[in-house]
Design an enzyme around this catalytic site. Structure first.
Site, PDB file in Angstrom:
ATOM      1  CG  ASP A  67      49.781  11.883 -11.367  1.00  0.00           C
ATOM      2  OD1 ASP A  67      50.912  11.587 -10.948  1.00  0.00           O
ATOM      3  OD2 ASP A  67      49.563  12.209 -12.546  1.00  0.00           O
ATOM      4  CG  ASN A 137      45.871  10.038 -23.551  1.00  0.00           C
ATOM      5  OD1 ASN A 137      46.652  10.780 -22.948  1.00  0.00           O
ATOM      6  ND2 ASN A 137      45.052   9.216 -22.912  1.00  0.00           N
ATOM      7  CG  HIS A 139      47.432  11.784 -19.804  1.00  0.00           C
ATOM      8  ND1 HIS A 139      47.305  10.419 -19.949  1.00  0.00           N
ATOM      9  CD2 HIS A 139      48.691  11.954 -19.312  1.00  0.00           C
ATOM     10  CE1 HIS A 139      48.413   9.822 -19.577  1.00  0.00           C
ATOM     11  NE2 HIS A 139      49.270  10.739 -19.188  1.00  0.00           N
ATOM     12  CD  GLU A 144      43.903   9.037 -19.050  1.00  0.00           C
ATOM     13  OE1 GLU A 144      44.467   9.692 -19.947  1.00  0.00           O
ATOM     14  OE2 GLU A 144      44.318   7.921 -18.675  1.00  0.00           O
TER      15      GLU A 144
END
Length: 266
Positions: A67, A137, A139, A144
């Protein structure tokens, strides 16, 4: 999934580096998928040390990062290009023309850029080993919660939790991007092998959801349950919420016998 539970973050980084070294040593044109964040830094330190000791040659390696922030200058200190240069690229003999990140500026169509990145990966022959971290979380990359399990490289809006987790890296008056370009979950699953590193109790719930929870877009990392060759390397803190740890430890001991005889890769 092969779940490997080790004592501490240093052992996690050392074990991960063994996979990378073997791939680069034995494959003529290896393609590495790389990750940013705090967890891979120790891995990169080990790889730099191995290179400096003439144990590993990166001149024939191609890399693709997971990313990059949207609309950030590649020279910006907060860009993942700079992160990779500081922690790895500038310290080894990799041809930086063969290092790729999914960049997208304000004047570029992120959908077009995402498709172009997919084509670059395909042209290189696909990713042999994708290094991953995991967010608190769940990811992977910047996929996400609620991300499509069939997603390809695209632009994503970051969650408030991710922005808060990453805010420690930005100065109070510094612009923090709210969007990023990321490989999709399907892109990650297309890699021949994936190796996810996780350390610390703050990752324990996400790790447990990834390994023992249902396959769900709410925990994007759970998609790794579908991968034929997913290696999950944890320290004891990150594994603290897992049940049946005795089995994982025993199974890893048995796997190591196979690795010693036949190597890490098919």
């Amino acid at each position: 999934m092969q779940v490997i539970i080790l004592e501490n973050p240093e052992e996690v980084a050392q074990h991960a580096s063994q996979w990378v070294v073997e791939l680069i040593t034995k494959k003529a044109k290896p393609v590495l998928g790389l990750a940013t964040g705090s967890t891979p830094i120790s891995l990169y330190k080990n790889l730099v040390k191995s290179h400096q000791e003439d144990q590993i040659d990166f001149s024939h390696v191609t890399s693709f990062n997971l990313d990059e922030y949207h609309n950030i200058d590649i020279a910006n200190e907060q860009s993942y290009r700079v992160f990779m240069k500081n922690h790895l690229f500038d310290k080894i003999n990799i041809d930086q023309k063969n290092t790729h990140l999914p960049t997208c500026t304000q004047n570029e169509n992120p959908r077009v850029q995402g498709l172009a990145y997919e084509e670059k990966i395909k042209h290189a022959g696909g990713i042999d080993l994708q290094i991953l971290g995991i967010g608190a979380n769940g990811h992977i990359g910047f996929n996400e919660p609620t991300s499509s399990l069939r997603s390809k490289t695209r632009i994503k809006t970051l969650t408030q939790q991710t922005l808060q987790d990453n805010s420690r890296l930005f100065k109070a008056d510094e612009y923090q991007p709210t969007m990023a370009m990321t490989m999709g979950i399907s892109t990650i699953l297309d890699a021949k092998y994936v190796l996810l590193m996780a350390t610390g109790t703050n990752k324990a719930t996400a790790v447990n959801d990834m390994i023992t929870g249902p396959l769900s877009a709410i925990c994007p990392a759970s998609a790794l349950q579908l991968h034929e060759h997913a290696i999950i390397v944890l320290d004891k803190a990150a594994a603290s919420e897992l049940a049946n740890q005795e089995y994982f430890i025993w199974a890893n001991e048995e796997h190591q016998k196979i690795n010693k005889t036949y190597g890490f890769f098919l």
